[in-house]
Motif scaffolding. Structure first.
Motif, PDB file in Angstrom:
ATOM      1  N   GLU A  56       0.822  -1.218   0.000  1.00 56.49           N
ATOM      2  CA  GLU A  56       0.000   0.000   0.000  1.00 56.49           C
ATOM      3  C   GLU A  56       0.854   1.266   0.000  1.00 56.49           C
ATOM      4  OE1 GLU A  56      -1.784   1.024   4.049  1.00 56.49           O
ATOM      5  OE2 GLU A  56      -1.293  -1.098   4.292  1.00 56.49           O
ATOM      6  N   GLY A  60      -0.242   3.906  -2.650  1.00 58.55           N
ATOM      7  CA  GLY A  60      -0.676   5.206  -2.165  1.00 58.55           C
ATOM      8  C   GLY A  60       0.090   6.343  -2.810  1.00 58.55           C
ATOM      9  N   LYS A  61       1.334   6.093  -3.200  1.00 52.27           N
ATOM     10  CA  LYS A  61       2.150   7.146  -3.805  1.00 52.27           C
ATOM     11  C   LYS A  61       1.932   7.255  -5.302  1.00 52.27           C
ATOM     12  CE  LYS A  61       5.809   7.051  -5.766  1.00 52.27           C
ATOM     13  NZ  LYS A  61       7.094   6.848  -6.416  1.00 52.27           N
ATOM     14  N   ARG A  93       7.921   7.714   4.703  1.00 52.32           N
ATOM     15  CA  ARG A  93       7.353   6.994   5.849  1.00 52.32           C
ATOM     16  C   ARG A  93       8.194   7.206   7.100  1.00 52.32           C
ATOM     17  NH1 ARG A  93       8.955   2.829   8.092  1.00 52.32           N
ATOM     18  NH2 ARG A  93      10.215   2.006   6.382  1.00 52.32           N
ATOM     19  N   SER A 310       0.684  13.414   1.523  1.00 55.36           N
ATOM     20  CA  SER A 310      -0.178  12.453   0.820  1.00 55.36           C
ATOM     21  C   SER A 310      -0.059  11.052   1.399  1.00 55.36           C
ATOM     22  CB  SER A 310       0.163  12.428  -0.678  1.00 55.36           C
ATOM     23  OG  SER A 310       1.416  11.789  -0.908  1.00 55.36           O
ATOM     24  N   LEU A 311       1.052  10.799   2.125  1.00 54.69           N
ATOM     25  CA  LEU A 311       1.244   9.495   2.758  1.00 54.69           C
ATOM     26  C   LEU A 311       0.945   9.548   4.252  1.00 54.69           C
ATOM     27  CD1 LEU A 311       4.500   8.310   0.919  1.00 54.69           C
ATOM     28  CD2 LEU A 311       2.148   7.551   0.544  1.00 54.69           C
TER      29      LEU A 311
END
Length: 432
Positions: A56, A60-61, A93, A310-311
């Motif tokens: 993910e 997600g990116k 992250r 965005s993460l």
């Protein structure tokens, strides 16, 4: 006639991967040493992350289409994981996990082994190494100046000059402003960026088809085409006439002025055809190419101010780039700038009185004493004639040979020969 024994063919390396024999590792270490030397000189700290992440993180990116480019699998806990295809999501992250406890800005670098499931070709493998340099927490053009300067100094350190490579620079911010000026809706921009990035590879006709699929008419496509022909600030000014002082253009002007002041003017150029395919870029983008343009991009990167948020993290500005080992090695090899012989040994101990068999205790003791003092020492494990030993020393790239058992050396001394200059002299152990 007895039946022939079936011989199992040897197992080959997986497609798109490499074996690194000692001579290959000399090249890899030469690249890594050059990378680390520049990173340390510019004040970057080294970090690392896991070889595999949750799937993910990449979806997600980059969106679900990224899955086709990954080595992904389910573990025994039925979790979806993937071998890392790049390190930027891991960096995001890690920064997000630390949150406000990090003192910004930070300057980090890493040399990860990466994996991408795509067609193996020249300059692109399925398993490779890549230098990543990133600045997190700087919202001014100072970050771009620092990174681009580091790229230039790094390549100069490998022996390359302004006749060998160029840093081609553009701006996604300026492009976004230009698309707004042309009336292209925000939701269509990602698809337009992708089409523009593929433009040189797919040809004019297919490029126009991709634009038409986004509802872009011929006149607008022509203006886009003219914009991508810009190779100077003056060209850009003429193409964006009617726009109200675009911020992306001001940044480009400032960036080039600062790089020129630092003496990097001969290494950089405007090239508005540089887009970078990833949707998360928000400002200055750049790619490094060899001047002969025989290879893929040596390096590429830019500003990505929205990725961390965005993460799931804070809205922290960021700039970074990646430089792969495969293309860089190809370029340096073509210029004759890669190491050939083994390096790093201080002495080779040649036993004049040697015969085939184990090394004499006297030789082993001298080697041990020199190693305790921090010297790198080698000798023949099998002994043999002196000519054979000297050939082995030469193959190992040793510059100095000590002869044990030479009747010309006084007690407590050794005869030493410099294989580079041919000079021979007597030296005491304390001199070594």
């Amino acid at each position: 006639m007895p039946p022939q024994e079936h011989i199992q063919p040897p197992v080959q390396t997986p497609k798109g991967t490499r074996d690194f024999y000692p001579e290959d590792m000399r090249i890899q270490n030469h690249l890594f040493d050059g990378w680390r030397k520049t990173c340390h000189a510019f004040g970057y700290e080294e970090y690392e992350g896991p070889t595999f992440e949750h799937l993910e993180l990449y979806v997600g990116k980059s969106g679900p289409e990224i899955v086709e480019q990954l080595y992904h699998f389910k573990d025994k806990g039925d979790r979806d994981l993937a071998l890392r295809p790049e390190l930027t999501p891991t960096l995001a992250r890690m920064v997000n996990q630390k949150g406000n406890s990090l003192r910004l800005p930070i300057k980090w670098f890493s040399i990860p082994r990466l994996f991408r499931y795509e067609r193996a070709q020249r300059g692109r493998l399925r398993e490779f190494f890549q230098l990543n340099m990133d600045i997190i927490g700087c919202d001014t053009i100072a970050a771009e100046v620092d990174l681009i300067s580091a790229v230039i100094e790094m390549l100069k350190g490998f022996g390359l000059g302004s006749n060998d490579f160029a840093v081609r620079i553009s701006s996604r911010k300026l492009l976004s402003e230009f698309l707004d000026h042309l009336g292209i809706e925000a939701e269509k921009k990602p698809a337009v960026y992708t089409a523009l990035d593929k433009r040189a590879k797919i040809g004019e006709e297919k490029f126009r088809v991709l634009l038409s699929e986004q509802g872009i008419n011929t006149e607008t496509a022509n203006r886009l085409e003219a914009f991508f022909q810009c190779r100077s600030i003056e060209d850009i000014v003429s193409r964006v006439e009617g726009m109200n002082d675009p911020a992306g253009l001001s940044e480009l002007k400032e960036l080039f002025a600062l790089l020129a002041q630092l003496g990097h003017g001969d290494f950089v150029c405007i090239d508005t055809s540089v887009v970078r395919g990833l949707a998360y870029y928000t400002g200055i983008v750049f790619e490094v190419f060899d001047k002969g343009q025989n290879l893929r991009a040596i390096a590429g990167g830019g500003r990505y101010d929205s990725l961390l948020s965005s993460l799931g993290g804070l809205a922290i500005p960021a700039v970074g780039f990646g430089m792969g080992d495969v293309v860089l090695a190809d370029l340096l090899n073509g210029k004759g700038l890669l190491p050939i012989k083994r390096q790093g040994l201080d002495y080779y101990l040649a036993d004049v009185a040697s015969s085939e068999g184990l090394p004499r205790t006297e030789l082993l003791s001298l080697a041990q004493r020199l190693r305790v003092k921090g010297r790198a020492v080698s000798y023949s494990l099998n002994g043999g004639k002196l000519k054979k030993q000297l050939a082995e020393a030469n193959d190992q790239g040793v510059s100095r040979v000590l002869f044990l058992g030479s009747d010309r050396a006084p007690a407590g001394s050794y005869e030493m020969k410099d294989l580079t200059s041919g000079e021979q002299k007597m030296v005491g152990e304390e001199e070594l």
